[in-house]
Motif scaffolding. Structure first.
Motif: not given
Lengths: 135, 340
Positions: B204-208, B26-29, B144-150
């Motif tokens: 900081l909690a993004l994707g966690k 998750g998060g930015l990839v 090209g960034f990957g975004l998590s569901p939150d």
């Protein structure tokens, strides 16, 4: 005059029926619009009668892709582990692009609960799920 | 409104580029892997109306590009390479230096996002964007960034207070070309006009997952003792005292840190140690002496009016955002060791 009255009456009845059915297409009894926002289905639950065919219109307001998968727990588990990148060929399964709209049709043939989920990585666990009560 | 700049140095972030599928964490990839941040360190220095952010990136792994998107309080006036060891010197001030690796998840309306600044710092491609949460998320995805569901909700959370975001793309291949080694950091300094310091923490909690830990070190350097908000479980004020002349002298001797006064500053050190599910706030700071940190800045209440925010607040947010990019340089460690 009587024939004209019958034709007119029949046309009016047909129009009324169409209105009551929410303008459904010839292949569905009902159309339900679902908005996807912040990785949630809105509404996340609904009720339908057995034997109903519903056309779901999904509107994705998020800047990320989602999917709309209908089926029992087995179906949901299969998609959670699956790697299909795109859905749309099978009734009740459709990919909804970021900012886009998609639709799918599903027939609820018997009473029970049909689950809804998005199985892009992390989405289902995040809470992107719903259900349809058939009964 | 008087333009005030906040100097914010963010701690070190190591980006772990994994070989797992892009969605795994998750998060930015980036295009080829996942970016994760274990712990961050942040310094916010605010003096005489000037705000500076100092952050750095380090990475471990292999593959192509990856990056992060962070919210900014305003449009930065300058983005440049920072000194090598400021954050490490601060960490040494409050605790023994340790080799740390951080995983960062940072995190992706309203039309298209507007690109208002682009620059490169070593192996980092930095883009400052302006737009709503959805617009910035769309830009991130298309680049090209990957975004998590939150991410949609988090981006909207920040966009409601400021429409400015900074996207940082780390190019591992360029880093190799430049001779940067794994774990070596590239510090970045950003200057942003703002009224008061503000540190974004929720990102900081993004994707966690909710139970995943989130840890960070937050340093503040202000002209006087600041008032802080919130007093939350998991956020500990471990030090609040005048900054020593030796500390200020050491920090000033780092590259591009000569704006820092030699005396008269107050050092606050906060330690964030919580879980992602409990981190729904940011750190609001009132450095004016009035004792009124903003609940809106802390994310505890929402703005009635849509963005844009006053330039000062926006600037602060930008500074905070940059904090996420801090990285510990190998060179910095060497200098820190020289002080021992």
């Amino acid at each position: 005059m009587a024939l004209i009255g019958k034709i007119t009456g029949g046309a009016v009845a047909a129009m009324l029926a169409a209105a009551l059915l929410g303008g459904s297409s010839s292949s569905s009894d009902r159309t339900v619009e679902i908005t996807i926002h912040h990785s949630r289905f809105l509404p996340a639950s609904l009720e339908v009668a057995p034997g109903t065919t519903v056309r779901f219109v999904l509107r994705n307001t998020d800047p990320i892709d989602h999917e709309f998968i209908m089926g029992d727990e087995q179906v949901q588990a299969r998609h959670e582990k699956g790697t299909e990148a795109h859905h749309g060929a099978k009734p009740g399964e459709v990919s909804v692009p970021a900012g886009g709209t998609a639709s799918t049709t599903y027939t609820f043939s018997k009473p029970g609960t049909v689950l809804i989920g998005c199985h892009l990585p992390g989405h289902y666990a995040y809470g992107m799920r719903g259900s349809v009560l058939v009964g | 409104m008087r333009r005030r700049k906040l100097v914010l140095s963010l701690g070190t972030f190591s980006f772990l580029l994994l070989a797992a599928p892009a969605w795994a964490c998750g998060g930015l990839v980036g295009a080829n892997g996942t970016l994760s941040l274990g712990k961050t360190a942040t310094l916010a220095a605010y003096h005489d109306g000037v705000e500076h952010y100092i952050t750095g990136f380090s990475f471990a792994g292999s593959g192509g590009a990856f990056g992060s998107i962070v919210p900014l309080p305003g449009v930065p006036t300058k983005v440049e390479k920072a000194g090598d060891w400021t954050l490490q010197r601060l960490l040494q001030e409050v605790q023994p230096p340790v080799a740390e690796s951080f995983a960062l998840r940072a995190l992706a309306a309203d039309g298209s996002a507007q690109v208002i600044l682009e620059t490169k710092v070593d192996s980092l491609d930095i883009t400052v964007l302006k737009g709503g949460g959805a617009a910035v998320g769309t830009w991130a995805r298309e680049n090209g960034f990957g975004l998590s569901p939150d991410a949609p909700e988090v981006l909207d959370f920040y966009a409601a207070r400021s429409p400015v975001f900074m996207a940082v793309r780390f190019n591992a291949e360029r880093a190799k070309t430049q001779g940067l080694e794994l774990g070596q950091a590239t510090p970045v300094q950003v200057e942003i006009p703002t009224d008061n310091p503000w540190v974004p923490l929720r990102i900081l909690a993004l994707g966690k997952k909710e139970i995943e830990p989130v840890q960070a070190d937050v340093f503040l350097l202000t002209d006087r003792r600041p008032a802080l908000l919130p007093e939350a479980k998991g956020l500990f004020l471990d030090r609040s005292a005048p900054a020593s002349p030796l500390l200020l002298q050491d920090l000033r001797s780092d590259s591009r840190m000569d704006w820092l006064p030699t005396s008269g500053m107050w050092l606050s050190y906060l330690r964030l140690d919580t879980t992602a599910g409990a981190l729904g706030y940011d750190l609001a700071v009132d450095a004016s002496g009035n004792g009124n940190p903003s609940e809106v800045d802390a994310g505890l209440s929402s703005l009635e009016l849509p963005a844009p925010l006053p330039s000062g607040r926006v600037a602060w947010m930008a500074v905070v955002t940059l904090a996420i990019l801090a990285v510990t340089a190998v060179a910095t460690e060497r200098r820190v060791n020289a002080w021992r």
